[in-house]
Design a protein around this motif. Structure first.
Motif, PDB file in Angstrom:
ATOM      1  N   GLU A 190       2.052   1.775  -3.514  1.00  0.00           N
ATOM      2  CA  GLU A 190       1.093   2.366  -4.307  1.00  0.00           C
ATOM      3  C   GLU A 190       1.061   3.808  -4.117  1.00  0.00           C
ATOM      4  O   GLU A 190       0.723   4.477  -5.117  1.00  0.00           O
ATOM      5  CB  GLU A 190      -0.041   1.528  -4.172  1.00  0.00           C
ATOM      6  N   ALA A 191       0.882   4.343  -2.843  1.00  0.00           N
ATOM      7  CA  ALA A 191       0.542   5.641  -2.395  1.00  0.00           C
ATOM      8  C   ALA A 191       1.717   6.504  -2.810  1.00  0.00           C
ATOM      9  O   ALA A 191       1.693   7.851  -3.329  1.00  0.00           O
ATOM     10  CB  ALA A 191       0.345   5.659  -0.979  1.00  0.00           C
ATOM     11  N   ARG A 211       5.579  10.311  -6.258  1.00  0.00           N
ATOM     12  CA  ARG A 211       6.052  11.202  -5.075  1.00  0.00           C
ATOM     13  C   ARG A 211       7.503  10.676  -4.522  1.00  0.00           C
ATOM     14  O   ARG A 211       7.964   9.846  -5.205  1.00  0.00           O
ATOM     15  CB  ARG A 211       4.899  10.877  -3.956  1.00  0.00           C
ATOM     16  N   ALA A 230       6.354   7.439   0.941  1.00  0.00           N
ATOM     17  CA  ALA A 230       4.871   7.299   1.565  1.00  0.00           C
ATOM     18  C   ALA A 230       5.388   6.746   2.920  1.00  0.00           C
ATOM     19  O   ALA A 230       6.164   6.069   3.262  1.00  0.00           O
ATOM     20  CB  ALA A 230       4.006   6.462   1.123  1.00  0.00           C
ATOM     21  N   ARG A 286       0.895  -1.177  -0.108  1.00  0.00           N
ATOM     22  CA  ARG A 286      -0.040  -0.120   0.020  1.00  0.00           C
ATOM     23  C   ARG A 286       0.725   1.227  -0.061  1.00  0.00           C
ATOM     24  O   ARG A 286       0.570   2.208  -0.697  1.00  0.00           O
ATOM     25  CB  ARG A 286      -0.932   0.010   1.269  1.00  0.00           C
ATOM     26  N   LEU A 287       2.142   1.279   0.745  1.00  0.00           N
ATOM     27  CA  LEU A 287       3.072   2.224   0.815  1.00  0.00           C
ATOM     28  C   LEU A 287       3.352   2.794  -0.489  1.00  0.00           C
ATOM     29  O   LEU A 287       3.681   3.833  -1.045  1.00  0.00           O
ATOM     30  CB  LEU A 287       4.027   2.304   1.950  1.00  0.00           C
ATOM     31  N   VAL A 327       3.618  11.204   1.158  1.00  0.00           N
ATOM     32  CA  VAL A 327       2.282  11.299   1.482  1.00  0.00           C
ATOM     33  C   VAL A 327       2.002  10.158   2.786  1.00  0.00           C
ATOM     34  O   VAL A 327       2.887   9.386   2.998  1.00  0.00           O
ATOM     35  CB  VAL A 327       1.585  10.479   0.048  1.00  0.00           C
ATOM     36  N   ASP A 328       1.059  10.681   3.482  1.00  0.00           N
ATOM     37  CA  ASP A 328       0.702   9.922   4.529  1.00  0.00           C
ATOM     38  C   ASP A 328      -0.202   8.894   4.457  1.00  0.00           C
ATOM     39  O   ASP A 328      -1.366   9.510   3.691  1.00  0.00           O
ATOM     40  CB  ASP A 328       0.437  10.783   5.745  1.00  0.00           C
ATOM     41  N   VAL A 329      -0.089   7.780   4.780  1.00  0.00           N
ATOM     42  CA  VAL A 329      -0.834   6.496   4.507  1.00  0.00           C
ATOM     43  C   VAL A 329      -1.758   6.437   5.787  1.00  0.00           C
ATOM     44  O   VAL A 329      -0.995   5.912   6.783  1.00  0.00           O
ATOM     45  CB  VAL A 329      -0.260   5.505   4.028  1.00  0.00           C
TER      46      VAL A 329
END
Length: 189
Positions: free
Chosen positions: A115-116, A120, A123, A112-113, A168-170
């Motif tokens: 992908e986010a 950028r 994450a 998930r990190l 980005v914060d997840v």
């Protein structure tokens, strides 16, 4: 995508060299949770990494990892992260970082990190209150661009090191954003 020779997609650093003062100085890496050490949980969470460096004292593990120590010891997360980065044999495109005291982080968390982080510089997982945790992925080349000289690493706050990066914060799923700082934290997991 074809990577240059000697380059790999994803390598990771486990930060396991702290003093654990709120755990009465216990070696966090060796603390057990659900029948396995916190270090084994961290290594399992980094299953997708082609190489893992643990910044901490060497202990037996079920998966091959490289152990190293920052010098001087107890230099904090920036010194640990950069020492681990320097100990990698491969040159990663993305670099994962995980504190050893986050046993609810899984390989799914790191997927998930990743992908986010697309488009950028990285994450990071947050806790339930939105505070950034020591579980994240970084563009390794961007990290290399912002790294301080050796003298500036010791005691430096991670937030300061990463302040110039587009991160980005997840938010966490369930309890994955929780860490173990005290015996009560461990009990409450």
């Amino acid at each position: 995508m074809v990577l240059p020779p000697g380059t790999t997609g994803f390598c990771a650093i486990v930060l396991a060299g702290g003093r654990a003062e709120r755990l009465d100085g216990a070696d966090k890496a060796s603390v057990e949770y659900r029948g396995r050490t916190l270090l084994e949980h961290a290594i399992e969470a980094l299953l997708d990494a082609s190489e893992v460096v643990v910044v901490g004292d060497p202990v037996p593990t079920t998966r091959p990892v490289t152990f190293t120590r920052e010098s001087p010891r107890y230099g904090g997360p920036v010194a640990g992260l950069l020492t681990g980065r320097d100990a990698l044999v491969r040159t990663p495109r993305t670099l994962g970082v995980l504190a050893v005291d986050m046993p609810r982080v899984t390989s799914w968390t790191f997927r998930r990190l990743h992908e986010a982080a697309v488009g950028r510089d990285g994450a990071f997982l947050t806790d339930q209150d939105g505070y950034r945790q020591l579980a994240g992925v970084l563009d390794a080349a961007r990290l290399d661009q912002v790294r301080p000289d050796y003298e500036g690493q010791h005691g430096m706050a991670l937030r300061r090191l990463l302040s110039g990066l587009d991160l980005v914060d997840v938010p966490p799923e369930g309890d994955e954003g929780r860490d173990v700082d005290t015996w009560t934290d461990l009990r409450d997991l």
